[in-house]
Each structure stands twice: as C-alpha cells, then as structure tokens.
Design an enzyme around this catalytic site. Structure first.
Site, PDB file in Angstrom:
ATOM      1  CG  HIS A 133      -2.069  -0.942   1.124  1.00 55.02           C
ATOM      2  ND1 HIS A 133      -1.947  -2.255   1.507  1.00 55.02           N
ATOM      3  CD2 HIS A 133      -3.335  -0.785   0.656  1.00 55.02           C
ATOM      4  CE1 HIS A 133      -3.100  -2.879   1.285  1.00 55.02           C
ATOM      5  NE2 HIS A 133      -3.959  -2.015   0.771  1.00 55.02           N
ATOM      6  CE  LYS A 137      -3.604  -0.483   5.004  1.00 55.48           C
ATOM      7  NZ  LYS A 137      -4.902   0.097   5.400  1.00 55.48           N
TER       8      LYS A 137
HETATM    9  N1  LIG Z   1     -12.493  -1.153   3.283  1.00 54.09           N
HETATM   10  C1  LIG Z   1     -11.993  -0.652   2.155  1.00 54.09           C
HETATM   11  O1  LIG Z   1     -12.397  -1.019   1.033  1.00 54.09           O
HETATM   12  C2  LIG Z   1     -10.940   0.406   2.271  1.00 54.09           C
HETATM   13  C3  LIG Z   1     -10.408   1.007   1.127  1.00 54.09           C
HETATM   14  C4  LIG Z   1      -9.508   2.061   1.281  1.00 54.09           C
HETATM   15  C5  LIG Z   1      -9.164   2.490   2.553  1.00 54.09           C
HETATM   16  N2  LIG Z   1      -9.698   1.874   3.636  1.00 54.09           N
HETATM   17  C6  LIG Z   1      -9.444   2.334   4.985  1.00 54.09           C
HETATM   18  O2  LIG Z   1     -10.167   3.556   5.163  1.00 54.09           O
HETATM   19  C7  LIG Z   1      -9.490   4.396   6.104  1.00 54.09           C
HETATM   20  C8  LIG Z   1      -9.295   5.777   5.482  1.00 54.09           C
HETATM   21  O3  LIG Z   1      -8.466   5.673   4.366  1.00 54.09           O
HETATM   22  P1  LIG Z   1      -8.037   7.000   3.553  1.00 54.09           P
HETATM   23  O4  LIG Z   1      -7.084   6.520   2.527  1.00 54.09           O
HETATM   24  O5  LIG Z   1      -9.225   7.781   3.166  1.00 54.09           O
HETATM   25  O6  LIG Z   1      -7.227   7.774   4.691  1.00 54.09           O
HETATM   26  P2  LIG Z   1      -6.973   9.361   4.795  1.00 54.09           P
HETATM   27  O7  LIG Z   1      -5.864   9.509   5.773  1.00 54.09           O
HETATM   28  O8  LIG Z   1      -6.841   9.951   3.446  1.00 54.09           O
HETATM   29  O9  LIG Z   1      -8.344   9.914   5.439  1.00 54.09           O
HETATM   30  C9  LIG Z   1      -8.699   9.743   6.781  1.00 54.09           C
HETATM   31  C10 LIG Z   1      -9.400  11.006   7.224  1.00 54.09           C
HETATM   32  O10 LIG Z   1      -9.953  10.827   8.534  1.00 54.09           O
HETATM   33  C11 LIG Z   1      -9.932  12.103   9.145  1.00 54.09           C
HETATM   34  N3  LIG Z   1     -10.121  12.012  10.586  1.00 54.09           N
HETATM   35  C12 LIG Z   1      -9.226  12.135  11.600  1.00 54.09           C
HETATM   36  N4  LIG Z   1      -9.857  12.018  12.791  1.00 54.09           N
HETATM   37  C13 LIG Z   1     -11.162  11.814  12.519  1.00 54.09           C
HETATM   38  C14 LIG Z   1     -12.316  11.624  13.321  1.00 54.09           C
HETATM   39  N5  LIG Z   1     -12.262  11.610  14.661  1.00 54.09           N
HETATM   40  N6  LIG Z   1     -13.505  11.400  12.697  1.00 54.09           N
HETATM   41  C15 LIG Z   1     -13.578  11.403  11.346  1.00 54.09           C
HETATM   42  N7  LIG Z   1     -12.520  11.608  10.541  1.00 54.09           N
HETATM   43  C16 LIG Z   1     -11.331  11.803  11.115  1.00 54.09           C
HETATM   44  C17 LIG Z   1      -8.582  12.696   8.762  1.00 54.09           C
HETATM   45  O11 LIG Z   1      -8.631  14.098   8.867  1.00 54.09           O
HETATM   46  C18 LIG Z   1      -8.461  12.216   7.308  1.00 54.09           C
HETATM   47  O12 LIG Z   1      -8.909  13.213   6.419  1.00 54.09           O
HETATM   48  C19 LIG Z   1      -8.216   3.646   6.473  1.00 54.09           C
HETATM   49  O13 LIG Z   1      -8.436   2.931   7.675  1.00 54.09           O
HETATM   50  C20 LIG Z   1      -8.025   2.665   5.324  1.00 54.09           C
HETATM   51  O14 LIG Z   1      -7.318   1.501   5.700  1.00 54.09           O
HETATM   52  C21 LIG Z   1     -10.555   0.833   3.513  1.00 54.09           C
HETATM   53  O1  LIG Z   2      -5.568   2.555   1.322  1.00 58.14           O
HETATM   54  C1  LIG Z   2      -5.835   1.816   2.287  1.00 58.14           C
HETATM   55  O2  LIG Z   2      -5.527   2.120   3.454  1.00 58.14           O
HETATM   56  C2  LIG Z   2      -6.551   0.534   2.052  1.00 58.14           C
HETATM   57  N1  LIG Z   2      -6.975  -0.124   3.093  1.00 58.14           N
HETATM   58  C3  LIG Z   2      -7.753  -1.311   3.098  1.00 58.14           C
HETATM   59  C4  LIG Z   2      -7.047  -2.404   3.870  1.00 58.14           C
HETATM   60  O3  LIG Z   2      -6.413  -2.117   4.902  1.00 58.14           O
HETATM   61  O4  LIG Z   2      -7.162  -3.573   3.486  1.00 58.14           O
HETATM   62  C5  LIG Z   2      -8.199  -1.742   1.721  1.00 58.14           C
HETATM   63  C6  LIG Z   2      -7.233  -1.394   0.637  1.00 58.14           C
HETATM   64  C7  LIG Z   2      -6.817   0.084   0.672  1.00 58.14           C
END
Ligand SMILES: NC(=O)c1ccc[n+]([C@@H]2O[C@H](COP(=O)([O-])OP(=O)(O)OC[C@H]3O[C@@H](n4cnc5c(N)ncnc54)[C@H](O)[C@@H]3O)[C@@H](O)[C@H]2O)c1
Ligand SMILES: O=C(O)C1=N[C@H](C(=O)O)CCC1
Length: 237
Positions: A133, A137
């Site tokens: 990633h 992350k």
């Molecule tokens: N399940 C999936 O398909 C999937 C896909 C991508 C990312 N993710 C996960 O999603 C999460 C976010 O990823 P991202 O790439 O957008 O990260 P990012 O760092 O770009 O965004 C996270 C945001 O959360 C905000 N934040 C901080 N404290 C907060 C609070 N108390 N309440 C709400 N927001 C708050 C931050 O300001 C930031 O803008 C990560 O945990 C990542 O692993 C999951």
């Molecule tokens: O960008 C990330 O952070 C992602 N998080 C998810 C994970 O932890 O598996 C899904 C893929 C992207």
C-alpha cells in the site's frame, strides 16, 4: 439518500464523487471528533466511515445512538468489533464492515477460500501473504490481508494464526510493504521446492473501494442488524 461521511480524506472524497453521481446527497463531512457535529437535524439515511483506526469506534457507536446505519471501511480497529456488533443490536441499528469493498477483492476472497480448501492437505507448500500500500497508510498489515489470513485459517486446521513479517509453522506470515501511491495489492502464495502457486489482486485506483461502499450503503438503508459484503453480493456468489 442523505449520506454522512465520517472521514473526509482520500476515500471520503472518492466516495463523495461516486455518491453524487448516483443521485445521493452528502449532508455531513466529519474530519475530527464527531461530538463537534450535530447529527440530529440532518435526517441521515446512512453514515459511511472511512476515517482513522482510533476514531472508528466512537464514530460508529455515536451514529448508532442517533439511529443512523453505518457502513465502515476503516481498518485497524477490529479489537472492538464484538463490542460494536453488540451495541448495534442493543440500539436496534444496522452495521456493515468490510476490510475491502471492491467487487474484485470480494471475488478474490472467494478464490482464496477455494484455493485454501484445495491446499490444506498439501504439506509441501508453505503459504504466505504479501500486501503493498501507499506510504500514508496508518495500519499494518492491511485489513484485507487479515481477512485473507482468517479465510485460510478457517479452511486449514494446521494454521492457527498470522503474524506480521515472520511466523511459526502453524501461523501465516504477512509481509507489508509501503510504496508511494500504491492503492492496494494483495498476493497469496503457496511455495514448494518444485513450484509456486500465486493469486493476486491489484487495485488500479480507489474507485472500486468507493463504489462498493456506496452500493453497501444503498443496500443497508432500512435494514437492521450486522452484515458483511457477502450479504450485499449474495446473488453473485
Ligand atoms: N475497506 C476498504 O475497502 C478500504 C479502502 C480504502 C481504505 N480503507 C481504509 O479507510 C481508512 C481511510 O483511508 P483513507 O485513505 O481515506 O485515509 P486518509 O488519511 O486519506 O483519510 C482519513 C481522514 O480521517 C480524518 N479524521 C481524523 N480524525 C477523525 C475523526 N475523529 N472522525 C472522522 N474523521 C477523522 C482525517 O482528517 C483524514 O482526512 C483507512 O483505515 C483505510 O485503511 C478501507
Ligand atoms: O488505502 C488503504 O488504506 C486501504 N486499506 C484497506 C485495507 O487495509 O485492506 C483496503 C485497501 C486500501
């Protein structure tokens, strides 16, 4: 639908674009402590949490208290999963967590289970998982890699757990690499002295994760209970 975005970073913004294109309205964007916002006057149909590991529990449970169903993609908070599902039932709310919302990864999960079932008696093969990633992350290993490991453990009685970077014989090693701008790549490998079997999923952007999360929110609206992406995609698998 009226959607609240809990987390407005890379994923929150990708979800906003897809949600608007599908005719939804974003009524709230939360970027800090959820207590700073008033959820009651907005008639929210669903909240979508893609925030940070240490905020997810409070965001989810606050939404439940305001009778708002929650789709959660945030990873790295799963020690609290049982507490969240218990509270969801107590509050008569709705909750759907997926470590990965993309259709492709959910197909990949089904392949992983099938392959693990076929490989479980083949002791000459050593299994390992690699995830790559972007460097921003916060958690390692990825939630998706943990899901892959749990699926293999469920099929293979000789595997009892996973570890980051190394593993005992009864565990699955997960290797986490961080490379600038990589949206998410996962590989499951089975290696013997003779050959290697590998399955791999490589996301080309965040679009698949975001689309899956919006589809999950559309599906969750007006439901009660705890669900997974498999429930959403049940007609496919
Ligand atoms: N399940 C999936 O398909 C999937 C896909 C991508 C990312 N993710 C996960 O999603 C999460 C976010 O990823 P991202 O790439 O957008 O990260 P990012 O760092 O770009 O965004 C996270 C945001 O959360 C905000 N934040 C901080 N404290 C907060 C609070 N108390 N309440 C709400 N927001 C708050 C931050 O300001 C930031 O803008 C990560 O945990 C990542 O692993 C999951
Ligand atoms: O960008 C990330 O952070 C992602 N998080 C998810 C994970 O932890 O598996 C899904 C893929 C992207």
């Amino acid at each position: 639908m009226k959607i609240a975005l809990l987390g407005y970073g890379k994923m929150g913004k990708a979800i906003e674009e897809i949600a608007i294109n599908r005719g939804h309205e974003i009524v709230l964007r939360v970027s800090e402590d959820i207590e700073a916002y008033n959820l009651d006057e907005l008639e929210i149909d669903a909240a979508i949490d893609f925030s940070i590991p240490k905020a997810a529990y409070k965001n989810i449970t606050t939404a439940f208290k305001h009778k708002v169903p929650v789709v959660c993609g945030t990873t790295g908070w799963l020690d609290d999963y049982e507490k969240v599902t218990k509270l969801c039932k107590e509050e008569d709310s709705a909750f759907l967590y997926a470590s990965n919302f993309s259709l492709g990864v959910n197909v990949f999960f089904e392949l992983n289970k099938k392959l693990a079932h076929m490989m479980k008696g083949l002791d000459d093969y050593a299994v390992e998982i690699e995830e790559i990633h972007h460097t921003e992350k916060l958690d390692a290993p990825s939630g998706t890699a943990i899901s892959l490991a749990q699926q293999i453990i469920a099929e293979n009685p000789n595997k009892n757990g996973w570890q980051l970077d190394h593993a005992d014989k009864d565990e699955i090693p997960i290797y986490a690499k961080r490379i600038k701008d990589v949206p998410g790549t996962h590989t499951v490998s089975y290696e013997s002295k003779i050959d290697t079997i590998e399955i791999m999923h490589m996301a080309k952007s965040r679009q698949g994760f975001a689309l899956g999360a919006v589809i999950a929110a559309e599906w969750l609206k007006d439901k009660k209970g705890v669900f997974t992406m498999r429930d959403v995609l049940s007609s496919l698998f």
